[in-house]
Design a protein around this motif. Structure first.
Motif, PDB file in Angstrom:
ATOM      1  N   PRO A  77       0.824  -1.211   0.000  1.00  0.00           N
ATOM      2  CA  PRO A  77       0.000   0.000   0.000  1.00  0.00           C
ATOM      3  C   PRO A  77       0.864   1.271   0.000  1.00  0.00           C
ATOM      4  O   PRO A  77       1.930   1.317   0.627  1.00  0.00           O
ATOM      5  CB  PRO A  77      -0.826  -0.139   1.286  1.00  0.00           C
ATOM      6  CG  PRO A  77      -0.962  -1.612   1.480  1.00  0.00           C
ATOM      7  CD  PRO A  77       0.374  -2.164   1.031  1.00  0.00           C
ATOM      8  N   CYS A  78       0.378   2.270  -0.717  1.00  0.00           N
ATOM      9  CA  CYS A  78       1.221   3.411  -1.087  1.00  0.00           C
ATOM     10  C   CYS A  78       1.678   4.268   0.094  1.00  0.00           C
ATOM     11  O   CYS A  78       2.834   4.703   0.129  1.00  0.00           O
ATOM     12  CB  CYS A  78       0.481   4.266  -2.108  1.00  0.00           C
ATOM     13  SG  CYS A  78       0.026   3.287  -3.562  1.00  0.00           S
ATOM     14  N   THR A  79       0.796   4.520   1.062  1.00  0.00           N
ATOM     15  CA  THR A  79       1.210   5.398   2.167  1.00  0.00           C
ATOM     16  C   THR A  79       2.317   4.759   3.022  1.00  0.00           C
ATOM     17  O   THR A  79       3.367   5.377   3.221  1.00  0.00           O
ATOM     18  CB  THR A  79      -0.008   5.822   3.014  1.00  0.00           C
ATOM     19  OG1 THR A  79      -0.921   6.525   2.153  1.00  0.00           O
ATOM     20  CG2 THR A  79       0.385   6.716   4.177  1.00  0.00           C
ATOM     21  N   PRO A  80       2.142   3.512   3.515  1.00  0.00           N
ATOM     22  CA  PRO A  80       3.254   2.920   4.277  1.00  0.00           C
ATOM     23  C   PRO A  80       4.517   2.723   3.441  1.00  0.00           C
ATOM     24  O   PRO A  80       5.630   2.891   3.944  1.00  0.00           O
ATOM     25  CB  PRO A  80       2.690   1.577   4.756  1.00  0.00           C
ATOM     26  CG  PRO A  80       1.412   1.370   4.052  1.00  0.00           C
ATOM     27  CD  PRO A  80       0.930   2.681   3.569  1.00  0.00           C
ATOM     28  N   ASN A  81       4.341   2.426   2.158  1.00  0.00           N
ATOM     29  CA  ASN A  81       5.510   2.295   1.286  1.00  0.00           C
ATOM     30  C   ASN A  81       6.252   3.630   1.201  1.00  0.00           C
ATOM     31  O   ASN A  81       7.492   3.671   1.234  1.00  0.00           O
ATOM     32  CB  ASN A  81       5.038   1.839  -0.102  1.00  0.00           C
ATOM     33  CG  ASN A  81       6.085   1.039  -0.854  1.00  0.00           C
ATOM     34  OD1 ASN A  81       7.119   0.678  -0.298  1.00  0.00           O
ATOM     35  ND2 ASN A  81       5.820   0.762  -2.108  1.00  0.00           N
ATOM     36  N   GLY A  82       5.505   4.708   1.149  1.00  0.00           N
ATOM     37  CA  GLY A  82       6.103   6.050   1.149  1.00  0.00           C
ATOM     38  C   GLY A  82       6.808   6.346   2.466  1.00  0.00           C
ATOM     39  O   GLY A  82       7.892   6.943   2.488  1.00  0.00           O
ATOM     40  N   ILE A  84      -5.108   0.790   5.381  1.00  0.00           N
ATOM     41  CA  ILE A  84      -4.265   1.487   4.414  1.00  0.00           C
ATOM     42  C   ILE A  84      -3.006   2.100   5.023  1.00  0.00           C
ATOM     43  O   ILE A  84      -2.075   2.411   4.310  1.00  0.00           O
ATOM     44  CB  ILE A  84      -5.043   2.563   3.611  1.00  0.00           C
ATOM     45  CG1 ILE A  84      -5.677   3.591   4.540  1.00  0.00           C
ATOM     46  CG2 ILE A  84      -6.098   1.939   2.724  1.00  0.00           C
ATOM     47  CD1 ILE A  84      -6.198   4.802   3.786  1.00  0.00           C
ATOM     48  N   VAL A  85      -2.964   2.243   6.348  1.00  0.00           N
ATOM     49  CA  VAL A  85      -1.754   2.823   6.952  1.00  0.00           C
ATOM     50  C   VAL A  85      -1.168   1.901   8.037  1.00  0.00           C
ATOM     51  O   VAL A  85      -0.165   1.232   7.821  1.00  0.00           O
ATOM     52  CB  VAL A  85      -2.001   4.242   7.520  1.00  0.00           C
ATOM     53  CG1 VAL A  85      -0.704   4.798   8.109  1.00  0.00           C
ATOM     54  CG2 VAL A  85      -2.517   5.189   6.444  1.00  0.00           C
ATOM     55  N   GLY A  86      -1.811   1.826   9.184  1.00  0.00           N
ATOM     56  CA  GLY A  86      -1.191   1.189  10.347  1.00  0.00           C
ATOM     57  C   GLY A  86      -0.840  -0.282  10.145  1.00  0.00           C
ATOM     58  O   GLY A  86       0.297  -0.681  10.403  1.00  0.00           O
ATOM     59  N   ALA A  87      -1.816  -1.079   9.696  1.00  0.00           N
ATOM     60  CA  ALA A  87      -1.574  -2.525   9.611  1.00  0.00           C
ATOM     61  C   ALA A  87      -0.454  -2.865   8.611  1.00  0.00           C
ATOM     62  O   ALA A  87       0.485  -3.580   8.963  1.00  0.00           O
ATOM     63  CB  ALA A  87      -2.876  -3.263   9.280  1.00  0.00           C
ATOM     64  N   PRO A  88      -0.507  -2.337   7.378  1.00  0.00           N
ATOM     65  CA  PRO A  88       0.619  -2.643   6.469  1.00  0.00           C
ATOM     66  C   PRO A  88       1.939  -2.002   6.918  1.00  0.00           C
ATOM     67  O   PRO A  88       3.010  -2.539   6.615  1.00  0.00           O
ATOM     68  CB  PRO A  88       0.150  -2.088   5.117  1.00  0.00           C
ATOM     69  CG  PRO A  88      -0.971  -1.139   5.421  1.00  0.00           C
ATOM     70  CD  PRO A  88      -1.604  -1.628   6.684  1.00  0.00           C
ATOM     71  N   MET A  89       1.878  -0.880   7.637  1.00  0.00           N
ATOM     72  CA  MET A  89       3.114  -0.258   8.132  1.00  0.00           C
ATOM     73  C   MET A  89       3.807  -1.206   9.121  1.00  0.00           C
ATOM     74  O   MET A  89       5.028  -1.386   9.080  1.00  0.00           O
ATOM     75  CB  MET A  89       2.767   1.064   8.827  1.00  0.00           C
ATOM     76  CG  MET A  89       3.967   1.922   9.148  1.00  0.00           C
ATOM     77  SD  MET A  89       4.656   2.635   7.646  1.00  0.00           S
ATOM     78  CE  MET A  89       6.361   2.111   7.764  1.00  0.00           C
ATOM     79  N   HIS A  90       3.000  -1.801  10.018  1.00  0.00           N
ATOM     80  CA  HIS A  90       3.538  -2.811  10.935  1.00  0.00           C
ATOM     81  C   HIS A  90       4.268  -3.904  10.156  1.00  0.00           C
ATOM     82  O   HIS A  90       5.396  -4.290  10.485  1.00  0.00           O
ATOM     83  CB  HIS A  90       2.396  -3.440  11.760  1.00  0.00           C
ATOM     84  CG  HIS A  90       2.753  -4.781  12.339  1.00  0.00           C
ATOM     85  ND1 HIS A  90       2.570  -5.959  11.632  1.00  0.00           N
ATOM     86  CD2 HIS A  90       3.315  -5.124  13.514  1.00  0.00           C
ATOM     87  CE1 HIS A  90       3.012  -6.967  12.377  1.00  0.00           C
ATOM     88  NE2 HIS A  90       3.465  -6.488  13.513  1.00  0.00           N
TER      89      HIS A  90
END
Lengths: 322, 322
Positions: free
Chosen positions: B166-171, B196-202
């Motif tokens: 996902p684009c935001t955590p990838n960024g 879209i942010v927290g879970a994939p960022m983890h």
């Protein structure tokens, strides 16, 4: 009430050591898995009466003839029979090709009378077979091992009602529930990030509203991380690596490890220990699982639970379609 | 080298305040996203030369006519055009039914000349449409938003090479890389567990070998958890909730928040702030993203990156098939 039952059980088991030091309540997987299996037998009996002879059905697909796989499969078939699940063992020879294995998976996927399909790993074939490809070929709505990408994706993003949860972490959650300790708002620490234990365990604890820390081989300060855990789940695969002095006073300690260590006092020359140093950890934990007899027996019970759940979902879909 | 560049940039921006107190290096999303977009333009140019006129192609599917969606889409189309990506905007009326939306998704899935498909959310339809169903209908190998279950499953289980992130955590990861701070072995704290942010960022931090703690609305001791973060990523959706005094000295602070707060000094009567209280956090952090101009510009850049990556994979598959 169940936690009181476990506590009495503990006192029976551990309280006889004549010590007045605080000793953890043992969370018995043998006892809890029996409760689960008894409940499932009742569920299946009710289904049978309500839907004129209907039985949940499970296929265990094996490639080759590994001794350990044979043993695991016979345990699963026996548990299924006791519950009233119609379990079939499909065995392909070790000469099976990837295409043949995939064809077997697809034929079970397409069979509407089967509700659960597991592929016994590791695949024991003389040919090169992509295990991921086979695991992901299992239809998500029959994937009672919960190992396909789709089920992992749903679990990791919190869609717990709409997926199959891998059996070992699901069993750990059941054991935690038995303690009566609420997960929400607690600090949980998971050691390990494997696809079948650590990673889905993180997801389950998170979506049950714990603050979750995942540790692994690259974690430099493991004792410090462990010391902050109200709930500690260890799936590291290293004998007795977690020492009692790391454990927070009163913590719930769930040990997924199964390690064989030398023991000259045994006829076999070895014994089974967990990833937690039990003798020291049970002096500090509030609740602890033994090894063996802790997480181990839960895995098969939760496979049965997933199969019965799949059959329930099948009935609901079937009713909705009419 | 890039981290040195950012540091000089910071000194230009922040060092002019005449204070000798330690002030965080600003991680500029405007600057970093430009670097990414420049690199992608070169990649696309090379592809074009190497594969006789080949261009990555992206479809943005919109249902209805929300003003905010129109603005986001025009930003994406503009970025694509600058890079040389052939981006098409497909717009369905707000009278579109779920079946019509699914049909549009399937027709893009089947079009071999399209490499990326995003469905602009939220869906603005007068009919009831299951957003999850639509998101998961996007072919996993064109799902450049990385929002389908299959891509989430792969990311959460560590198959990073075989999925779209996902684009935001990838960024956010790209911004962390710019600091030169290594992620492996660090303690990362993520606030938020959204899809879209927290879970994939983890997941991204974990599989880049950080020890990761996920906090959320049920975390009772947020300041204490934050104080242990070497790397802190905040996607909580609450204006300035993370206070500077919580932040560990020298930490990398990535702020995904975009919140509008009243500001009488502005003509608009409001201004945009993040989830971190910037003025206090930049006194303690080693590196910090501003809002605006931090994570925001990265999201579109990473969407472009995923689209170009998808086109690369398409070429590789096409070559393998020949």
């Amino acid at each position: 009430m169940l936690s009181l039952v476990s506590r009495s059980f503990c006192l029976m088991v551990s309280g006889c050591q004549g010590s007045r030091r605080s000793i953890a309540t043992v969370i018995s997987g043998n006892k809890t898995s029996k409760l689960v299996r008894d409940r499932l037998r009742n569920d299946v009996e009710k289904m049978k009466v309500q839907f004129s002879g209907f039985r949940p059905s499970l296929v265990v697909l094996q490639v080759g003839d590994r001794d350990d796989s044979n043993l695991y499969i016979s345990t699963k078939l026996k548990a299924a029979a006791e519950i009233g699940i119609d379990a079939k063992h499909v065995r392909l020879p070790s000469s099976a090709t990837q295409a043949e294995v995939l064809q077997s998976v697809l034929s079970v996927n397409e069979n509407p009378s089967v509700h659960g399909l597991i592929v016994q790993l590791p695949l024991d074939s003389v040919n090169r077979i992509d295990t991921e490809l086979v695991t992901n070929a299992v239809s998500p709505d029959k994937d009672v091992d919960g190992l396909s990408c789709i089920n992992a994706g749903k679990l990791s993003r919190g869609d717990l009602k709409d997926c199959f949860i891998p059996c070992t972490p699901n069993g750990c959650m059941e054991l935690i529930r038995q303690t009566g300790v609420s997960v929400a708002g607690k600090h949980a620490v998971v050691i390990g990030r494997s696809k079948i234990v650590g990673a889905p365990m993180h997801d389950l604890l998170l979506w049950n509203h714990a603050t979750v820390t995942t540790c692994h081989s690259k974690t430099p300060d493991l004792p410090e991380q462990v010391s902050r855990a109200d709930i500690l789940v260890v799936g590291a695969g290293r004998a007795e690596m977690v020492r009692g002095e790391w454990v927070k006073q009163g913590a719930v300690v769930i040990d997924c490890g199964i390690n064989h260590v030398p023991d000259e006092t045994r006829a076999s020359g070895k014994r089974v220990v967990g990833d937690v140093h039990y003798a020291s950890a049970n002096q500090r934990a509030g609740f602890i699982t033994p090894v063996p007899g802790g997480v181990g027996p839960m895995t098969v019970a939760m496979l049965m639970e997933n199969t019965v759940q799949s059959a329930h979902r099948f009935i609901l879909r079937h009713q909705a379609d009419r």
